[in-house]
Design an enzyme around this catalytic site. Structure first.
Site, PDB file in Angstrom:
ATOM      1  N   ASP A 226       0.830  -1.202   0.000  1.00 46.48           N
ATOM      2  CA  ASP A 226       0.000   0.000   0.000  1.00 46.48           C
ATOM      3  C   ASP A 226       0.873   1.265   0.000  1.00 46.48           C
ATOM      4  OD1 ASP A 226      -2.780   1.086   0.395  1.00 46.48           O
ATOM      5  OD2 ASP A 226      -1.846   1.940   2.181  1.00 46.48           O
ATOM      6  N   GLU A 277      13.915 -15.703   0.731  1.00 43.28           N
ATOM      7  CA  GLU A 277      14.126 -16.862   1.620  1.00 43.28           C
ATOM      8  C   GLU A 277      13.184 -17.993   1.229  1.00 43.28           C
ATOM      9  OE1 GLU A 277      13.277 -15.376   5.537  1.00 43.28           O
ATOM     10  OE2 GLU A 277      15.020 -14.036   5.529  1.00 43.28           O
TER      11      GLU A 277
HETATM   12  C1  NOJ Z   1      -4.240   3.215  -0.823  1.00 42.34           C
HETATM   13  C2  NOJ Z   1      -5.416   2.308  -0.632  1.00 42.34           C
HETATM   14  O1  NOJ Z   1      -5.693   1.651  -1.843  1.00 42.34           O
HETATM   15  C3  NOJ Z   1      -6.555   3.159  -0.147  1.00 42.34           C
HETATM   16  O2  NOJ Z   1      -7.766   2.474  -0.136  1.00 42.34           O
HETATM   17  C4  NOJ Z   1      -6.206   3.693   1.215  1.00 42.34           C
HETATM   18  O3  NOJ Z   1      -7.206   4.583   1.643  1.00 42.34           O
HETATM   19  C5  NOJ Z   1      -4.859   4.417   1.193  1.00 42.34           C
HETATM   20  N1  NOJ Z   1      -3.860   3.717   0.454  1.00 42.34           N
HETATM   21  C6  NOJ Z   1      -4.348   4.597   2.600  1.00 42.34           C
HETATM   22  O4  NOJ Z   1      -3.948   3.353   3.108  1.00 42.34           O
END
Ligand code: NOJ
Length: 563
Positions: A226, A277
């Protein structure tokens, strides 16, 4: 419940089976599950892991290669699960770790791969380490795991810098110290319930490595990382100001202090050592909304290995934009030693049939505020272009990402009532942006019954009546349905897929995107609005809309031919 294998036992099992192919991710079709809206087993209105497990046969029949689960970890749901309170457990509303093991077994038994989301930029404010940081006070090692700073102004009651949150408002929130006095401020690039980690802190680094191993040991094949471009920050004093938008790549002062900083490379190189790993090495894909030429630091083989490319998602419906975007991304991916990724829909954007149903460059936030009425959408055109775009994407070399429900031809639910909205964007933008709930409404599986088969106890976001017409039940086995269109395309892609090469014919008519893959697999898309173009010779394998039979390819249509 599935037996747990040690890492060594897992690695010893079936050394030469396809399950050990280290390159499985390079051309996979990955289906994204937003777990709270996919399938609900226990009837609490929130999708769960057992619900998802019951639908794995559906995904195997659909013909995808892998499933990616958005976060299912314990979370107060301030941001749909992207506010993680415990990185190594399952939210009790979604199940247990045993349910996760059963899910992993079902996914693997169906011949699919399993990808989970990792959220390294921020935790939830309910994460025990954030609670420890609040309790321990300024200057403590506990506070050092996050990004606390003193405020500015005579009494410290102004934020430490002008940085703004991606969801709107300031990126800083002030805390009350254990003494009861107003105190320091902490950084959160998203909602205030999502405090940012301090990646200079060794404990934070080690804890993430532990999390990666935890899930890899449980059979996870890959990770979606993310906002991979945000964890590294320039926190040197005085804090640099953010001159423009929060994701401004070239602010007046030079490099943004909070966006796309190359110090991140070192972190992901450590992650790669952990991934390696395992046999096969665990894969990873960076979510990084950065231009193609900036993706190298995320996608390099010594790092995460692959990065999302959202360029077609944001491109206009225009042949020359599509062609140049595809060519550039394939070149960049080759330079980085990776394969490209392609995506038109996910849990953060308006579903692509709806985007294509309104004029190009419509302000979609403003459109959602009118409940999707102004401009008036043209759903027929929207779905037609969406199918053409999807068929084009599925012919490209690289990985293709599908978002749950797009195989059903779902549109955005643009008219969700304000009191149903869950996305923090709605509150943080002072009701100027409705946010992303319209693409997160629970899926329709059946044409009637409680929550259209989503689960036995309602649905956490209201399903509109028209969802019934899109239900799996009403499309399965129906010639020409969107679901059968996806099934056919995925089946054929598997048959036709070869090396990652692509050939661009020398002469292509204006308004056409036209390329050939090894084995004579020819994909043509007509982007023109003004009618058909002659079809080249070849066996027609499938088309995104009905062909008129007069040897032409109609407007807004993709065809696959074999020579
Ligand atoms: C990107 C994610 O796809 C989204 O849904 C989220 O709100 C933000 N990152 C923060 O984690």
């Amino acid at each position: 419940m599935s037996p747990r294998l040690s890492r060594a036992e897992r690695n010893d099992a079936m050394p030469s089976s396809p399950a050990h192919d280290p390159d499985w991710w390079r051309q996979s079709v990955v289906y994204q599950i937003y777990p709270r809206s996919f399938a609900d087993h226990d009837g609490d209105g929130l999708g769960d892991l057992r619900g998802a497990t019951s639908r794995i046969p559906y995904l195997a029949e659909l013909g995808v290669d892998a499933v990616w689960f958005s976060p299912f970890y314990p979370s107060p749901l301030a941001d749909g699960g992207y506010d993680v309170a415990d990185y190594r457990d399952v939210d009790p509303r979604l199940g247990t770790l045993e349910d996760f093991d059963d899910l992993a077994t079902a996914v693997h038994d169906a011949g699919l791969k399993l990808i989970v989301d990792i959220v390294p930029n921020h935790s939830s404010d309910e994460h025990p380490w954030f609670q420890d940081a609040l309790a321990a006070g300024p200057g403590s090692p506990e506070r050092d795991r996050y990004l606390f700073r003193d405020g500015t102004g005579p009494t410290g009651d102004s934020p430490p810098s002008n940085w703004s949150s991606h969801f709107g408002g300031s990126a800083w929130t002030r805390v009350t110290e254990p003494s009861g006095e107003p105190g320091q401020w902490y950084l959160h690039l998203f909602s205030r319930e999502q405090p940012d980690w301090n990646w200079q802190n060794q404990e934070v680094r080690q804890d993430f490595l532990r999390t990666l191993r935890f899930w890899a040991d449980r059979g996870v094949d890959g990770f979606r990382v993310d906002v991979a471009n945000l964890p590294a920050k320039d926190m040197s004093e005085p804090l640099k100001s953010q001159s423009g938008a929060v994701d401004d790549l070239t602010p007046e002062e030079g490099k943004s202090p909070t966006f796309d900083r190359e110090e991140i490379q070192e972190i992901y190189r450590h992650w790669r050592e952990v991934f390696n790993e395992y046999d096969p090495p665990r894969s990873a894909v960076a979510e990084a909304w950065v231009p193609a030429e900036k993706r190298l630091i995320y996608a390099e083989p010594e790092g995460l290995g692959q990065a999302f490319n959202f360029d077609l998602l944001v491109a206009d419906w225009d042949a020359s934009q599509f062609r140049s975007t595809i060519a550039e991304n394939l070149t960049q991916a080759r330079v980085a030693g990776t394969s490209s990724t392609w995506v038109f829909s996910n849990h953060d954007v308006v579903r692509h049939p709806s985007r294509y149903a309104v004029p190009a460059r419509t302000d979609l936030d403003a459109w959602l505020l009118t409940d999707g009425t102004d401009p008036v959408p043209d759903p027929e055109t929207g779905l037609r272009k969406a199918r053409a775009a999807t068929l084009l994407m599925l012919a490209l070399p690289g990985s293709a990402y599908l978002y749950q429900g797009e195989e059903l031809g779902l549109f955005e639910v643009a008219d969700l009532p304000a009191n149903a909205l869950e996305d923090p964007i709605w509150q943080r933008s002072d009701h100027q942006r409705k946010g992303r709930d319209g693409c997160r409404v629970p899926l329709p599986w059946t044409t009637d019954g409680e929550s259209l088969g989503f689960g036995p106890g309602g649905s956490h976001l209201p399903q509109p009546e028209w969802f019934a017409d899109h239900a799996v039940e009403s499309q399965s086995g129906q010639d020409g349905s969107n679901l059968e269109f996806y099934r056919q395309a995925l089946r054929l892609r598997r048959e036709l897929q070869g090396a990652e090469d692509i050939f661009w014919p020398e002469h292509t008519q204006a308004g056409i995107v036209d390329f050939v893959r090894p084995g004579g697999w020819h994909c043509l898309t007509n982007f023109r609005q003004d009618g058909g173009v002659p079809l080249p010779n070849g066996e027609v394998l499938m088309a995104s809309s009905e062909l008129p039979g007069d040897g032409t390819l109609p407007a807004s249509t993709t065809v696959w031919l074999r020579h």
